[in-house]
Design an enzyme around this catalytic site. Structure first.
Site, PDB file in Angstrom:
ATOM      1  N   HIS A 314       0.882  -1.267  -0.214  1.00 21.29           N
ATOM      2  CA  HIS A 314      -0.208  -0.167   0.258  1.00 21.29           C
ATOM      3  C   HIS A 314       0.715   0.941  -0.083  1.00 21.29           C
ATOM      4  O   HIS A 314       0.966   2.554  -0.547  1.00 21.29           O
ATOM      5  CB  HIS A 314      -0.873   0.520   1.313  1.00 21.29           C
ATOM      6  CG  HIS A 314      -2.449   1.211   1.075  1.00 21.29           C
ATOM      7  ND1 HIS A 314      -2.582   2.083   1.647  1.00 21.29           N
ATOM      8  CD2 HIS A 314      -3.001   0.994   0.251  1.00 21.29           C
ATOM      9  CE1 HIS A 314      -3.330   2.373   1.204  1.00 21.29           C
ATOM     10  NE2 HIS A 314      -3.784   2.239   0.658  1.00 21.29           N
ATOM     11  N   CYS A 315       1.929   1.322   1.016  1.00 17.94           N
ATOM     12  CA  CYS A 315       2.793   2.236   0.939  1.00 17.94           C
ATOM     13  C   CYS A 315       3.580   2.059  -0.516  1.00 17.94           C
ATOM     14  O   CYS A 315       3.891   3.814  -0.869  1.00 17.94           O
ATOM     15  CB  CYS A 315       4.182   2.088   1.955  1.00 17.94           C
ATOM     16  SG  CYS A 315       3.419   1.791   3.399  1.00 17.94           S
ATOM     17  N   ILE A 316       3.709   1.757  -1.440  1.00 16.32           N
ATOM     18  CA  ILE A 316       4.832   2.376  -3.273  1.00 16.32           C
ATOM     19  C   ILE A 316       3.427   2.573  -3.582  1.00 16.32           C
ATOM     20  O   ILE A 316       3.686   2.474  -4.597  1.00 16.32           O
ATOM     21  CB  ILE A 316       5.173   0.822  -3.593  1.00 16.32           C
ATOM     22  CG1 ILE A 316       4.402  -0.530  -3.442  1.00 16.32           C
ATOM     23  CG2 ILE A 316       6.319   0.958  -1.847  1.00 16.32           C
ATOM     24  CD1 ILE A 316       5.190  -1.424  -4.027  1.00 16.32           C
TER      25      ILE A 316
END
Length: 323
Positions: A314-316
């Protein structure tokens, strides 16, 4: 009045994904992290059933590596960035299709990396999106919404004096309403132990439906059991339906607890991709997501090397909704 961003489970036209590019940041994990990101890209693309993937590499060497690893599963573009966490540095698309681009200060002045402060603007303009820039600091991983104007965040992050010193809770809420259409805000307390983002909510709680929030349930020896308990109590008191979800428990690297979380899954058009860590609850997390998203393929993929950089799938990624 700005319309709130569509929820992540709404249709996407595309998604930006960051590709590990800098040897000095990733050191011996670079190639393994690139391989994990490429597997994530292929799962999201789903042989053409998913959204278009725009894979962002920072230099020509990384572009060539990305093209070899992903083939036709992504459109690879070159744009300078400091690191791959485009959820935080990319623009957030509001419900009227405008790219809302916020200031960025390296997660509270921890990491000052060239290109991170304007990568969101450059990527949005590359896609010919209307962009509105805002002068206050907001990272995409710090908030999540259900599409109705309800957002969830943590006090540890959005009220942290290393982001917007002097802004009160009421002032932050006013800015979320004006700039992103979030008219109701559920404030959780702290994020995960040792999370360098100062408590990003996408490691702690995720909306899976209107007024329906997914929160982990602690396993034995879980360092975050108090965090999960407090989050669930706050959400229930707010009037949100809470759904509990497996936790990976205590994950150790270099003799230190790391913020590993199954909550850092990405909801794509065709697939939900969840990071796995070789923990006892890996299969349980995949099974739970199959019940929650029966219309999508649930893909569990190892993300150990991406996590060495501080985040996961999700962060990337940062989706571009279909309007």
């Amino acid at each position: 009045m700005t319309l709130p961003p569509p929820p992540e489970w709404a249709p996407h036209s595309a998604v930006w994904i960051g590709f590990p590019s800098h040897r000095d940041l990733w050191v011996e994990d670079l190639e393994q992290a690139q391989t994990e990101v490429a597997a994530f890209v292929r799962a999201v693309h789903a042989e053409g059933r998913g959204e278009q993937v725009i894979l962002v590499a920072a230099d020509e060497e990384a572009v060539k590596a990305a093209e070899v690893l992903v083939g036709p599963a992504a459109r690879v573009v070159r744009e300078l960035f400091g690191d791959i966490w485009l959820r935080d540095t990319g623009a957030i698309l509001s419900g009227d299709g405008v790219a809302q681009d916020f200031a960025f200060n390296g997660w509270g002045a921890k990491y000052d990396l060239e290109g991170d402060d304007d990568i969101g603007l450059r990527l949005a303009r590359r896609e010919h999106l209307q962009v509105v820039r805002h002068g206050w600091i907001l990272e995409g991983g710090a908030i999540d919404g259900d599409g109705t104007g309800l957002a969830v965040t943590t006090e540890q992050c959005l009220l942290n004096q290393n982001r917007n010193p002097g802004l009160s809770k009421a002032e932050v809420e006013a800015r979320l309403a004006a700039d992103l259409g979030y008219t109701r805000v559920l404030w959780l307390g702290d994020g995960l132990v040792n999370d360098h983002t100062d408590g990003h909510v996408d490691n702690l709680a995720r909306f899976i439906g209107e007024n329906r929030l997914l929160i982990p349930e602690a396993t034995d020896n879980d360092p975050n059991w108090r965090v999960y308990q407090d989050a669930a109590l706050r959400a229930q008191a707010f009037g949100v339906e809470v759904v509990r979800f497996p936790s990976p428990g205590r994950v150790i690297a270099d003799e230190e607890v790391i913020p590993a979380s199954y909550m850092n899954f990405y909801i794509g058009n065709a697939a939900v991709v969840v990071p796995l860590y070789g923990q006892a609850n890996d299969d349980a997390a995949v099974a739970a997501l199959k019940e929650l998203f029966p219309d999508r393929n649930i893909v569990g993929q190892r993300a150990d090397h991406i996590l060495t950089g501080g985040g996961s799938f999700h962060c990337i990624s940062q989706q571009i909704p279909r309007f």
